[in-house]
Scaffold this motif. Structure first.
Motif, mmCIF file in Angstrom:
data_model
loop_
_atom_site.group_PDB
_atom_site.id
_atom_site.type_symbol
_atom_site.label_atom_id
_atom_site.label_comp_id
_atom_site.label_asym_id
_atom_site.label_seq_id
_atom_site.Cartn_x
_atom_site.Cartn_y
_atom_site.Cartn_z
ATOM 1 N N ASP A 70 0.865 -1.181 0.000
ATOM 2 C CA ASP A 70 0.000 0.000 0.000
ATOM 3 C C ASP A 70 0.897 1.224 0.000
ATOM 4 O O ASP A 70 1.513 1.556 1.028
ATOM 5 C CB ASP A 70 -0.892 -0.028 1.244
ATOM 6 C CG ASP A 70 -1.713 1.246 1.412
ATOM 7 O OD1 ASP A 70 -1.618 2.147 0.558
ATOM 8 O OD2 ASP A 70 -2.449 1.333 2.412
ATOM 9 N N TYR A 77 1.567 -6.163 2.907
ATOM 10 C CA TYR A 77 0.663 -7.272 3.205
ATOM 11 C C TYR A 77 1.336 -8.573 2.746
ATOM 12 O O TYR A 77 1.843 -8.656 1.624
ATOM 13 C CB TYR A 77 -0.672 -7.104 2.479
ATOM 14 C CG TYR A 77 -1.442 -5.864 2.884
ATOM 15 C CD1 TYR A 77 -2.435 -5.932 3.857
ATOM 16 C CD2 TYR A 77 -1.171 -4.630 2.302
ATOM 17 C CE1 TYR A 77 -3.145 -4.791 4.227
ATOM 18 C CE2 TYR A 77 -1.856 -3.486 2.673
ATOM 19 C CZ TYR A 77 -2.846 -3.578 3.635
ATOM 20 O OH TYR A 77 -3.541 -2.444 4.006
ATOM 21 N N PHE A 117 -3.311 -5.066 -4.017
ATOM 22 C CA PHE A 117 -3.817 -3.888 -3.315
ATOM 23 C C PHE A 117 -4.017 -2.781 -4.333
ATOM 24 O O PHE A 117 -3.087 -2.409 -5.051
ATOM 25 C CB PHE A 117 -2.852 -3.421 -2.223
ATOM 26 C CG PHE A 117 -3.451 -2.377 -1.322
ATOM 27 C CD1 PHE A 117 -4.122 -2.747 -0.177
ATOM 28 C CD2 PHE A 117 -3.384 -1.033 -1.646
ATOM 29 C CE1 PHE A 117 -4.698 -1.794 0.646
ATOM 30 C CE2 PHE A 117 -3.955 -0.070 -0.835
ATOM 31 C CZ PHE A 117 -4.625 -0.451 0.314
ATOM 32 N N LEU A 122 -7.819 -4.359 -0.445
ATOM 33 C CA LEU A 122 -6.951 -5.525 -0.477
ATOM 34 C C LEU A 122 -7.757 -6.712 -0.993
ATOM 35 O O LEU A 122 -8.800 -7.056 -0.437
ATOM 36 C CB LEU A 122 -6.425 -5.835 0.923
ATOM 37 C CG LEU A 122 -5.575 -7.101 1.040
ATOM 38 C CD1 LEU A 122 -4.229 -6.934 0.330
ATOM 39 C CD2 LEU A 122 -5.364 -7.476 2.502
#
Length: 235
Positions: A70, A77, A117, A122
């Motif tokens: 992100d 992530y 993302f 997500l």
């Protein structure tokens, strides 16, 4: 890892992070001037700088696979497939929170794999539940789409996931040798690909990536990358 500099027409291999040789580098992500590499055998995520020097190592995974970044919140992530979780880290490598546990309900996973993302969302490929789960940046569940099957809009074994500049969601359906496209609400739009080794055909497509409205498909068993262009209505 293989690095192709398209404009410079150069190529190089990257086989280690610092002194650590990669064993099974399975996922990569770019975040600013950092390169993140998930090694599923070493159970580590390596953080490299723009010169491929190692900055940091993230550990405590059972089997890290896919990565997504992100750029606004500077968060990484990581799918931990065997733990049935997604781990969320800050820009310094600190663990912020985890999403999921094993199960079939919303916010539960069964061997999750690939991530994407985009647009503050997500997308988690909940592979063995044959569906895609969608979360906001804080990990709150927004939507779920997909079911098991071989018809259009269904999944046989979903893997890579990416989002184009208009928000269309692409899913590599590996066993069906196709890439399916959905809107943000999970409604099926169209698909492309078939089994084979001709241009546009696939044999176990897995990873997906997008750059400047080009869709890159890792055509695993054909041992190649195929590149497709998304044509906007104005094109």
């Amino acid at each position: 890892m293989h690095l192709f500099e398209i404009q410079q027409k150069t190529y190089q291999q990257i086989d280690r992070a610092g002194k650590q040789l990669f064993a099974s580098p399975i996922g990569v992500a770019l975040g600013g001037d950092k390169l993140f590499v998930a090694d599923s055998n070493l159970n580590k995520v390596f953080v490299l700088d723009s010169n491929f020097e190692m900055l940091q190592v993230l550990e405590d995974f059972q089997r890290p696979t896919s990565l997504a970044f992100d750029p606004v919140r500077q968060r990484l992530y990581v799918t931990d497939t065997l733990a049935h979780e997604v781990h969320v880290f800050d820009q310094d490598g600190g663990l912020l929170f985890k999403i999921g546990k094993r199960g079939e309900q919303d916010r539960q996973f069964n061997y999750p794999s690939h991530l994407a993302f985009a647009n503050d969302r997500l997308f988690v490929n909940d592979t063995m539940n044959f569906r895609i789960q969608v979360f906001d940046a804080a990990g709150q569940h927004l939507n779920t789409f997909g079911k098991h099957g071989d018809a259009s809009g269904f999944f046989t074994q979903s893997k890579g996931v990416v989002v184009d500049s208009d928000g269309h969601v692409y899913i590599a359906d590996a066993l069906a040798n196709r890439v399916q496209i959905f809107d943000q609400n999970g409604s099926f739009l169209l698909e492309f690909g078939s089994g084979g080794d001709a241009p546009g055909a696939f044999h176990m497509p897995s990873g997906l990536a997008t750059w400047n409205d080009k869709i890159y498909v890792a055509d695993s068993y054909n041992q190649r990358i195929q590149i497709f262009r998304y044509l906007k209505a104005s094109d």
